[in-house]
Design a protein around this motif. Sequence first.
Motif, PDB file in Angstrom:
ATOM      1  N   LEU A 123      -3.608   1.247  -9.904  1.00 11.63           N
ATOM      2  CA  LEU A 123      -4.534   2.241  -9.353  1.00 11.63           C
ATOM      3  C   LEU A 123      -5.950   1.923  -9.826  1.00 11.63           C
ATOM      4  O   LEU A 123      -6.171   1.666 -11.013  1.00 11.63           O
ATOM      5  CB  LEU A 123      -4.159   3.655  -9.809  1.00 11.63           C
ATOM      6  N   GLN A 181      -9.632   8.334   0.759  1.00  9.77           N
ATOM      7  CA  GLN A 181      -9.536   7.705  -0.562  1.00  9.77           C
ATOM      8  C   GLN A 181      -8.768   8.598  -1.543  1.00  9.77           C
ATOM      9  O   GLN A 181      -9.153   8.765  -2.706  1.00  9.77           O
ATOM     10  CB  GLN A 181     -10.916   7.359  -1.118  1.00  9.77           C
ATOM     11  N   GLU A 182      -7.655   9.139  -1.060  1.00  8.98           N
ATOM     12  CA  GLU A 182      -6.789   9.980  -1.897  1.00  8.98           C
ATOM     13  C   GLU A 182      -5.446   9.283  -2.096  1.00  8.98           C
ATOM     14  O   GLU A 182      -4.924   8.645  -1.183  1.00  8.98           O
ATOM     15  CB  GLU A 182      -6.568  11.341  -1.235  1.00  8.98           C
ATOM     16  N   PHE A 183      -4.903   9.442  -3.293  1.00 12.12           N
ATOM     17  CA  PHE A 183      -3.558   8.959  -3.587  1.00 12.12           C
ATOM     18  C   PHE A 183      -2.626  10.152  -3.402  1.00 12.12           C
ATOM     19  O   PHE A 183      -2.815  11.199  -4.011  1.00 12.12           O
ATOM     20  CB  PHE A 183      -3.484   8.425  -5.016  1.00 12.12           C
ATOM     21  N   ALA A 189      -4.562   1.363  -4.330  1.00 12.29           N
ATOM     22  CA  ALA A 189      -3.231   1.704  -4.831  1.00 12.29           C
ATOM     23  C   ALA A 189      -2.318   0.578  -4.350  1.00 12.29           C
ATOM     24  O   ALA A 189      -2.041   0.456  -3.166  1.00 12.29           O
ATOM     25  CB  ALA A 189      -2.768   3.051  -4.297  1.00 12.29           C
ATOM     26  N   VAL A 226      -9.803   7.193  -5.034  1.00  7.84           N
ATOM     27  CA  VAL A 226      -8.946   6.036  -5.332  1.00  7.84           C
ATOM     28  C   VAL A 226      -9.279   4.923  -4.346  1.00  7.84           C
ATOM     29  O   VAL A 226      -9.090   5.058  -3.151  1.00  7.84           O
ATOM     30  CB  VAL A 226      -7.452   6.419  -5.234  1.00  7.84           C
ATOM     31  N   GLU A 275       0.789  -1.230   0.000  1.00  9.49           N
ATOM     32  CA  GLU A 275       0.000   0.000   0.000  1.00  9.49           C
ATOM     33  C   GLU A 275       0.821   1.281   0.000  1.00  9.49           C
ATOM     34  O   GLU A 275       0.254   2.368  -0.018  1.00  9.49           O
ATOM     35  CB  GLU A 275      -0.934   0.008   1.216  1.00  9.49           C
ATOM     36  N   SER A 334      -6.480   5.810   3.197  1.00 12.54           N
ATOM     37  CA  SER A 334      -7.728   5.047   3.187  1.00 12.54           C
ATOM     38  C   SER A 334      -8.901   5.842   3.753  1.00 12.54           C
ATOM     39  O   SER A 334     -10.051   5.611   3.367  1.00 12.54           O
ATOM     40  CB  SER A 334      -7.556   3.737   3.970  1.00 12.54           C
ATOM     41  N   ARG A 336      -1.742   5.515  -0.451  1.00 13.21           N
ATOM     42  CA  ARG A 336      -3.180   5.802  -0.502  1.00 13.21           C
ATOM     43  C   ARG A 336      -3.674   6.055   0.909  1.00 13.21           C
ATOM     44  O   ARG A 336      -3.445   5.247   1.804  1.00 13.21           O
ATOM     45  CB  ARG A 336      -3.943   4.620  -1.099  1.00 13.21           C
TER      46      ARG A 336
END
Length: 202
Positions: free
Chosen positions: A176, A115-117, A163, A160, A77, A112, A110
């Motif tokens: 992704l 939910q952003e990379f 990842a 996202v 991750e 969690s 990522r």
Amino acid sequence: MCFSLRRCAFTLLEVMLAAGLLSLLLLMHLAIFQSGMSGWQKVEAQGSLLQQLQVSGARWVQSCTQASGSCVDLDTEAMALLSPLTDSQSATTDPVSGQIVWRATRLFYRDSATQEFRQRTLKWSTPRQNPLTIEEVDFGSGLQSMGFYRSGGHVLGRNVQLAQFSRQGSCWQLLLRAAQKRYGREQLERVEVRFLAIPRNL
């Protein structure tokens, strides 16, 4: 020329038949319009997701090609890479040895919760020629594991769902996957993209 009212008017049956045909044509046009709008919204949602994933992946690939393959922190991750660059400095080499001077560690992960990379650049207090993992560098909080630094940084992509980092032979791979709802619908549109990168000196 019309001589009687009986010959000039439509019968009730003819009027009803014409109204029925007109209604059928309108329903057909409405169905075609709705189908076209649904397809357009699907393409728009998928296109938006694909564009942001391609930008995110391109940033990761660029960092990988500048990094040292001999010194990387990797789990499924998150991935931490050496970088000869910082936000304000360009890559340099030592004038005597000709070796690259490492200035920072770039962490991709990522988040969690949102939910952003994300990408976070951790600057080294002293640039070095010998490569070090993220766990071997003190960024001001003592020696820490990679998980300690998985907060903050620049947002590269939103929505996202996955990842995933891995090593594939001499290459590194990033998978992704992103999803978002279409306008006016509860159904999620999903896009998945794989990226491969070869580091500087495996």
